[in-house]
Scaffold this motif. Structure first.
Motif, short mmCIF file in Angstrom:
data_model
loop_
_atom_site.label_atom_id
_atom_site.label_comp_id
_atom_site.label_asym_id
_atom_site.label_seq_id
_atom_site.Cartn_x
_atom_site.Cartn_y
_atom_site.Cartn_z
N ALA A 47 -26.77 19.43 -6.98
CA ALA A 47 -26.00 19.36 -8.29
C ALA A 47 -26.47 18.00 -9.31
CB ALA A 47 -24.64 19.48 -7.97
N GLY A 48 -26.93 16.79 -7.95
CA GLY A 48 -27.33 15.72 -8.28
C GLY A 48 -28.39 15.74 -9.17
N LEU A 49 -29.28 16.78 -8.45
CA LEU A 49 -30.95 17.54 -9.23
C LEU A 49 -30.75 17.91 -10.68
CD1 LEU A 49 -34.01 17.44 -8.76
CD2 LEU A 49 -33.92 19.39 -8.37
N LEU A 50 -29.97 18.68 -10.73
CA LEU A 50 -29.17 18.89 -12.95
C LEU A 50 -28.75 17.99 -13.31
CD1 LEU A 50 -29.73 20.95 -14.96
CD2 LEU A 50 -27.03 21.67 -13.94
N ILE A 51 -28.00 16.80 -13.00
CA ILE A 51 -27.17 15.92 -13.29
C ILE A 51 -28.59 14.38 -14.06
CG2 ILE A 51 -26.51 13.72 -13.02
CD1 ILE A 51 -24.34 15.27 -11.60
N CYS A 52 -29.09 14.81 -13.02
CA CYS A 52 -31.28 13.66 -12.94
C CYS A 52 -31.93 14.60 -14.54
CB CYS A 52 -31.71 13.95 -12.03
SG CYS A 52 -31.44 12.48 -10.67
N HIS A 53 -31.86 15.87 -13.96
CA HIS A 53 -32.96 16.46 -14.67
C HIS A 53 -32.70 16.20 -16.95
CE1 HIS A 53 -34.39 19.58 -12.76
NE2 HIS A 53 -35.49 17.98 -11.94
N GLU A 54 -30.93 16.45 -16.58
CA GLU A 54 -30.13 16.34 -17.80
C GLU A 54 -29.94 14.97 -18.53
OE1 GLU A 54 -29.28 18.95 -19.62
OE2 GLU A 54 -30.20 20.14 -19.15
N ALA A 55 -30.30 13.64 -17.74
CA ALA A 55 -29.91 12.92 -17.84
C ALA A 55 -32.28 12.40 -18.39
CB ALA A 55 -29.61 11.69 -16.60
N GLY A 56 -32.78 13.02 -18.14
CA GLY A 56 -34.22 12.96 -18.35
C GLY A 56 -34.49 11.99 -17.57
N ALA A 57 -34.23 12.22 -15.76
CA ALA A 57 -35.24 12.00 -14.98
C ALA A 57 -36.40 13.05 -14.76
CB ALA A 57 -34.48 12.23 -13.28
N LEU A 58 -37.64 12.53 -14.17
CA LEU A 58 -38.44 13.92 -13.91
C LEU A 58 -38.42 14.25 -12.06
CD1 LEU A 58 -41.87 12.00 -15.10
CD2 LEU A 58 -40.54 13.93 -16.04
N SER A 59 -38.30 15.25 -11.84
CA SER A 59 -38.59 15.74 -10.09
C SER A 59 -39.89 16.82 -9.87
CB SER A 59 -36.74 16.46 -10.03
OG SER A 59 -37.06 17.55 -10.84
N ASN A 60 -39.58 16.88 -8.69
CA ASN A 60 -40.98 17.70 -8.10
C ASN A 60 -40.00 18.82 -7.55
OD1 ASN A 60 -38.48 17.02 -5.99
ND2 ASN A 60 -40.22 18.19 -4.37
N ASP A 61 -40.75 20.58 -8.11
CA ASP A 61 -40.02 21.82 -7.75
C ASP A 61 -39.13 21.72 -6.78
OD1 ASP A 61 -39.44 24.09 -8.49
OD2 ASP A 61 -41.20 25.30 -8.35
N PHE A 62 -37.51 21.64 -6.57
CA PHE A 62 -36.86 21.60 -5.34
C PHE A 62 -36.80 22.95 -5.08
CE2 PHE A 62 -33.94 22.09 -2.99
CZ PHE A 62 -33.20 20.70 -1.71
N MET A 63 -36.81 23.31 -5.53
CA MET A 63 -36.86 25.33 -5.66
C MET A 63 -38.01 26.42 -5.28
SD MET A 63 -33.19 26.34 -6.23
CE MET A 63 -32.02 26.13 -6.85
N ALA A 64 -38.74 25.53 -5.14
CA ALA A 64 -40.33 25.70 -4.69
C ALA A 64 -40.05 26.26 -3.48
CB ALA A 64 -41.79 25.15 -5.23
N GLY A 73 -33.96 24.43 1.80
CA GLY A 73 -33.98 22.65 1.45
C GLY A 73 -35.86 22.50 1.60
N ASN A 74 -35.56 21.34 0.81
CA ASN A 74 -37.14 21.10 0.02
C ASN A 74 -37.23 19.52 0.30
OD1 ASN A 74 -39.87 21.14 -0.59
ND2 ASN A 74 -39.17 23.08 -2.32
N SER A 75 -38.67 19.14 0.21
CA SER A 75 -38.16 17.40 -0.11
C SER A 75 -37.95 17.18 -1.57
CB SER A 75 -40.23 16.86 -0.39
OG SER A 75 -40.45 17.82 -1.40
N ILE A 76 -37.60 16.08 -1.55
CA ILE A 76 -36.60 15.90 -2.70
C ILE A 76 -37.13 14.36 -3.27
CG2 ILE A 76 -34.50 14.58 -2.52
CD1 ILE A 76 -34.47 16.78 -4.91
N TRP A 77 -38.09 14.43 -4.54
CA TRP A 77 -38.32 13.30 -5.08
C TRP A 77 -38.12 13.20 -6.49
CZ3 TRP A 77 -39.80 8.07 -6.08
CH2 TRP A 77 -40.13 7.93 -6.99
N VAL A 78 -37.08 12.28 -7.31
CA VAL A 78 -36.51 12.43 -8.16
C VAL A 78 -36.58 10.51 -8.69
CG1 VAL A 78 -34.51 12.43 -9.60
CG2 VAL A 78 -35.09 13.94 -8.30
N ALA A 79 -37.38 10.23 -10.99
CA ALA A 79 -37.66 8.97 -10.92
C ALA A 79 -37.62 8.86 -12.57
CB ALA A 79 -38.89 8.71 -10.18
N THR A 80 -37.22 7.47 -13.06
CA THR A 80 -37.33 7.72 -13.90
C THR A 80 -39.30 7.75 -14.30
OG1 THR A 80 -38.38 5.42 -13.98
CG2 THR A 80 -35.73 5.98 -14.41
N ARG A 81 -39.32 8.30 -15.90
CA ARG A 81 -41.03 8.90 -15.90
C ARG A 81 -42.11 7.36 -15.51
NH1 ARG A 81 -43.09 12.18 -18.90
NH2 ARG A 81 -41.17 12.66 -19.60
N SER A 82 -41.63 6.33 -15.53
CA SER A 82 -42.41 5.29 -15.44
C SER A 82 -42.65 4.80 -13.23
CB SER A 82 -42.24 3.70 -15.69
OG SER A 82 -41.09 3.24 -15.56
#
Length: 259
Positions: A212-229, A236-245
């Motif tokens: 849920a948080g991952l989609l909220i981040c994506h829709e707000a414009g954040a970048l992430s790794n491919d958690f579903m891989a 489960g997987n590693s999670i890395w989400v951040a602003t572009r810079s």
């Protein structure tokens, strides 16, 4: 399966009501059991998950469920992924940093994400392709000044402690980046979307904490790794989400770690 505006509003109202009932249960006293080291469950966790599943089974009878406490139930349509209380330790101690997390996934694509933090009066919502909101206000991540970056972290017992300590050393010594660890990954992801922190990393997170948080981040414009891989939905997987810079700044270090 399409979730129309009326159904979404009813679901949102139901999650808020259930979250408020969890607050009452806590305030009246809880019994808490241990699942593993630093992993606890209260009767409120069980109540919240069962209440949400009961509602969803009535409204969306062909869907499946994947819950932290209840396990997996297959369905013909998509699957609802539920963390009834993320941050149980915080919740039982009376801290405000906990939340309910509900995601809807179809063929490994997150279609809907809801995160509700009752004690903080924060209701996050995102639908794929339709943006993200906090209490009805649109969210869009903004890159911070380099000297103002604050990174959220989680620590997984599934990975060596030394890896976590090495990351802390890199952030402090090499990057001069502040960090916070609040103990509820779903809510920390949402706080990337709302700008309260500028990224979130954890070596392993279960899907009910992340989606849920991952989609909220994506829709707000954040970048992430491919958690579903690599079967991230179920393993489960590693999670890395951040602003572009911030993503670009830490990419060289995290890429060496396979992220």
């Amino acid at each position: 399966m399409h979730i129309d505006a009326s159904s979404l509003q009813k679901l949102s109202d139901t999650i808020v009501e259930i979250g408020q009932q969890a607050q009452v249960m806590r305030d009246n006293g809880l019994s808490v059991t241990t699942k593993a080291d630093q992993d606890f469950v209260s009767q409120a966790d069980v109540f919240v998950e069962k209440a949400i599943q009961t509602y969803l089974a009535m409204e969306f009878p062909n869907s499946g469920f994947l819950g932290e406490e209840g396990g997996l139930k297959e369905g013909k349509d998509g699957i609802w992924v539920i963390d009834p209380i993320d941050g149980t330790t915080n919740f039982t101690l009376g801290m405000d940093y906990w939340c309910i997390s509900v995601a809807y996934v179809v063929k490994d694509v997150i279609q809907l994400g809801i995160v509700y933090a009752p004690d903080r009066d924060e209701f996050f919502l995102a639908q794929k392709g339709q943006g993200a909101t906090l209490n009805g206000k649109a969210l869009k991540v903004v890159d911070p000044l380099p000297e103002r970056v604050v990174l959220g972290l989680g620590r997984s017992n599934r990975y060596p402690l030394n890896d976590y300590l090495t990351l802390l050393e890199h952030l402090i010594v090499e990057e001069n980046i502040e960090y916070r660890r609040f103990g509820a990954g779903a809510l920390m992801l949402c706080h990337v979307a709302s700008g309260q922190i500028h990224g979130y990393f954890e070596a392993h997170l279960n899907s009910w904490d992340a989606l849920a948080g991952l989609l909220i981040c994506h829709e707000a414009g954040a970048l992430s790794n491919d958690f579903m891989a690599n079967n991230g939905l179920y393993q489960g997987n590693s999670i890395w989400v951040a602003t572009r810079s911030v993503w670009q700044r830490l990419a060289p270090y995290l890429s060496k770690k396979g992220i």
